[in-house]
Design a protein around this motif. Sequence first.
Motif, PDB file in Angstrom:
ATOM      1  N   VAL A  28       8.195   4.621  -1.485  1.00 46.92           N
ATOM      2  CA  VAL A  28       8.514   5.575  -0.428  1.00 46.92           C
ATOM      3  C   VAL A  28       7.303   5.780   0.480  1.00 46.92           C
ATOM      4  O   VAL A  28       7.433   5.870   1.714  1.00 46.92           O
ATOM      5  CB  VAL A  28       8.988   6.913  -1.032  1.00 46.92           C
ATOM      6  CG1 VAL A  28       9.215   7.947   0.071  1.00 46.92           C
ATOM      7  CG2 VAL A  28      10.276   6.706  -1.829  1.00 46.92           C
ATOM      8  N   GLU A  29       6.118   5.831  -0.125  1.00 45.10           N
ATOM      9  CA  GLU A  29       4.887   5.934   0.671  1.00 45.10           C
ATOM     10  C   GLU A  29       4.766   4.751   1.630  1.00 45.10           C
ATOM     11  O   GLU A  29       4.296   4.899   2.766  1.00 45.10           O
ATOM     12  CB  GLU A  29       3.674   5.969  -0.261  1.00 45.10           C
ATOM     13  CG  GLU A  29       2.336   6.028   0.464  1.00 45.10           C
ATOM     14  CD  GLU A  29       1.148   5.856  -0.474  1.00 45.10           C
ATOM     15  OE1 GLU A  29       0.060   6.358  -0.140  1.00 45.10           O
ATOM     16  OE2 GLU A  29       1.303   5.204  -1.523  1.00 45.10           O
ATOM     17  N   SER A  30       5.214   3.584   1.193  1.00 44.45           N
ATOM     18  CA  SER A  30       5.118   2.384   2.018  1.00 44.45           C
ATOM     19  C   SER A  30       5.987   2.477   3.272  1.00 44.45           C
ATOM     20  O   SER A  30       5.638   1.930   4.324  1.00 44.45           O
ATOM     21  CB  SER A  30       5.535   1.160   1.200  1.00 44.45           C
ATOM     22  OG  SER A  30       4.667   0.992   0.098  1.00 44.45           O
ATOM     23  N   ILE A  31       7.100   3.172   3.166  1.00 46.31           N
ATOM     24  CA  ILE A  31       7.944   3.372   4.353  1.00 46.31           C
ATOM     25  C   ILE A  31       7.187   4.188   5.391  1.00 46.31           C
ATOM     26  O   ILE A  31       7.196   3.877   6.594  1.00 46.31           O
ATOM     27  CB  ILE A  31       9.265   4.071   3.970  1.00 46.31           C
ATOM     28  CG1 ILE A  31      10.101   3.169   3.056  1.00 46.31           C
ATOM     29  CG2 ILE A  31      10.057   4.453   5.218  1.00 46.31           C
ATOM     30  CD1 ILE A  31      11.353   3.837   2.504  1.00 46.31           C
ATOM     31  N   VAL A  32       6.502   5.217   4.910  1.00 45.98           N
ATOM     32  CA  VAL A  32       5.791   6.132   5.806  1.00 45.98           C
ATOM     33  C   VAL A  32       4.514   5.509   6.367  1.00 45.98           C
ATOM     34  O   VAL A  32       4.239   5.594   7.580  1.00 45.98           O
ATOM     35  CB  VAL A  32       5.456   7.448   5.070  1.00 45.98           C
ATOM     36  CG1 VAL A  32       4.611   8.368   5.956  1.00 45.98           C
ATOM     37  CG2 VAL A  32       6.732   8.140   4.624  1.00 45.98           C
ATOM     38  N   LYS A  33       3.727   4.848   5.516  1.00 45.09           N
ATOM     39  CA  LYS A  33       2.390   4.400   5.921  1.00 45.09           C
ATOM     40  C   LYS A  33       2.310   2.946   6.383  1.00 45.09           C
ATOM     41  O   LYS A  33       1.328   2.560   7.014  1.00 45.09           O
ATOM     42  CB  LYS A  33       1.406   4.610   4.758  1.00 45.09           C
ATOM     43  CG  LYS A  33       1.175   6.072   4.429  1.00 45.09           C
ATOM     44  CD  LYS A  33       0.082   6.250   3.394  1.00 45.09           C
ATOM     45  CE  LYS A  33      -0.196   7.712   3.117  1.00 45.09           C
ATOM     46  NZ  LYS A  33      -1.274   7.904   2.115  1.00 45.09           N
ATOM     47  N   VAL A  34       3.323   2.137   6.066  1.00 43.10           N
ATOM     48  CA  VAL A  34       3.257   0.723   6.423  1.00 43.10           C
ATOM     49  C   VAL A  34       4.429   0.303   7.303  1.00 43.10           C
ATOM     50  O   VAL A  34       4.240  -0.202   8.409  1.00 43.10           O
ATOM     51  CB  VAL A  34       3.215  -0.168   5.158  1.00 43.10           C
ATOM     52  CG1 VAL A  34       3.211  -1.658   5.540  1.00 43.10           C
ATOM     53  CG2 VAL A  34       1.985   0.156   4.313  1.00 43.10           C
ATOM     54  N   ILE A  35       5.650   0.518   6.841  1.00 46.79           N
ATOM     55  CA  ILE A  35       6.819  -0.028   7.536  1.00 46.79           C
ATOM     56  C   ILE A  35       7.109   0.707   8.845  1.00 46.79           C
ATOM     57  O   ILE A  35       7.304   0.070   9.891  1.00 46.79           O
ATOM     58  CB  ILE A  35       8.035  -0.003   6.599  1.00 46.79           C
ATOM     59  CG1 ILE A  35       7.807  -1.005   5.463  1.00 46.79           C
ATOM     60  CG2 ILE A  35       9.322  -0.329   7.345  1.00 46.79           C
ATOM     61  CD1 ILE A  35       8.754  -0.892   4.310  1.00 46.79           C
ATOM     62  N   ALA A  36       7.138   2.023   8.822  1.00 49.65           N
ATOM     63  CA  ALA A  36       7.396   2.772  10.057  1.00 49.65           C
ATOM     64  C   ALA A  36       6.336   2.478  11.127  1.00 49.65           C
ATOM     65  O   ALA A  36       6.684   2.231  12.298  1.00 49.65           O
ATOM     66  CB  ALA A  36       7.482   4.268   9.771  1.00 49.65           C
ATOM     67  N   PRO A  37       5.033   2.482  10.778  1.00 50.77           N
ATOM     68  CA  PRO A  37       4.039   2.107  11.789  1.00 50.77           C
ATOM     69  C   PRO A  37       4.230   0.687  12.314  1.00 50.77           C
ATOM     70  O   PRO A  37       4.018   0.437  13.514  1.00 50.77           O
ATOM     71  CB  PRO A  37       2.711   2.238  11.033  1.00 50.77           C
ATOM     72  CG  PRO A  37       2.974   3.261   9.989  1.00 50.77           C
ATOM     73  CD  PRO A  37       4.384   3.004   9.558  1.00 50.77           C
ATOM     74  N   GLN A  38       4.622  -0.258  11.449  1.00 49.39           N
ATOM     75  CA  GLN A  38       4.869  -1.620  11.907  1.00 49.39           C
ATOM     76  C   GLN A  38       6.026  -1.677  12.898  1.00 49.39           C
ATOM     77  O   GLN A  38       5.994  -2.429  13.872  1.00 49.39           O
ATOM     78  CB  GLN A  38       5.183  -2.530  10.713  1.00 49.39           C
ATOM     79  CG  GLN A  38       3.978  -2.981   9.920  1.00 49.39           C
ATOM     80  CD  GLN A  38       3.081  -3.924  10.710  1.00 49.39           C
ATOM     81  OE1 GLN A  38       1.990  -3.545  11.133  1.00 49.39           O
ATOM     82  NE2 GLN A  38       3.532  -5.131  10.929  1.00 49.39           N
TER      83      GLN A  38
END
Length: 402
Positions: free
Chosen positions: A154-164
């Motif tokens: 879930v952290e990856s959605i916020v910190k990696v995927i959404a910014p990408q």
Amino acid sequence: MFKKLKLAAIAISCAATLGINTAKAADLKLGALYPLSGGLALLGDESFRGVQIAVDERNAAGGVNGNKVVLVKADAVDANQAVGEARRLTSVENVTAIFGSYASGVSSAATQVTELAGIPYFELGAVADTITGRGFKYVFRSNSTAKNFAERSVESIVKVIAPQLKVDPKSLKIAIIFEDGSYGTLVSSFQKEEAKRLGLNVVESQSYSAKSVDLSSLILRLKASGADVVMQTSYQNDTTLFMRQSANAAYKPKAMIGAGGGYSLTDTAKALGTALDGAYNVDFPQSTMAEKGAPGLRAFAAAYEKQFGTPPRSGHSLVNYVGAKAFLEVLANAKSTDKDKIREAVLAYKKDLGTNAAGWGFQFAENGQNQLATTNLMQWQKGKLETVFPEGVATAKPIVPN
């Protein structure tokens, strides 16, 4: 005959006088309980390989307090076999402790037996939080848990995927799909809790059997929901089936995030080819991550390839190796095979983050759980599983799938 007996008696007397120890150092017998056949065999065997390398290294360095470590293998494909094999190891083989066991169902069943027998159980790979949540005194786990996997995904959605994607994470429609065993159920429940805590938009949550031969209705449901991000907790066969049927249905979300299992395996990548490129995966540290902050990683990978003729097939061998090394050191520190002395040595064992080949640290809570085990975010890029987050161990930048 009388002369021979007299000579033997004289020899023993002389040895005692000279202080010579005529007894051979005892072997230290440790169980290794894994699913080594059946549907979970690939990762079960991969996990066991890590233990074998750790034991070989320890024996080459003199063993545990001078005693050679001998592994007694046990094949447990399900809970019933786990109970039977745990009983054999504890009551027939008389092992001092047991390493295990990759599968949470196997570990949960086996540890009930070992706890009653007073035999320490060192879990190196099963992720169900309940394994160290039952108040057992002699169950200890070195690896991260289902909750750690869920929080990182879930952290990856916020910190990696959404910014990408250059969007607000709260604008993304998220679907959570999972195999309906303990592994998938636990990870997905924590994913839902964490997504709710962060205010993310979960539009679909659906379970399925890992033995399914058709996931087309699930895929149609995901298409109808308009899910941008799909988080899947799965094994190899259902991962492959889902990806193939999604491609046939022309369904490609903006991001796919696996939670270990099938998403970690090079065999899955070989089966799917370029179809897996761009998919993310949260899992244990991999042997391909950057060695900075993970001293000994390259040496482990080299030892693995020398012994098995291939690079590590997933991170399971690495984390079992790191966990087994730590617990072998614990046994040496205990200087005893007494269960309570071993427990004391486990709770006293502390290592800082970034001091081993997985990049983990060690600090065990009273429930036996290592609180310094972590997970990483990876992405399949051109047939390679690259670590993309956290940056300290990353080998590549995340890419937006085509």
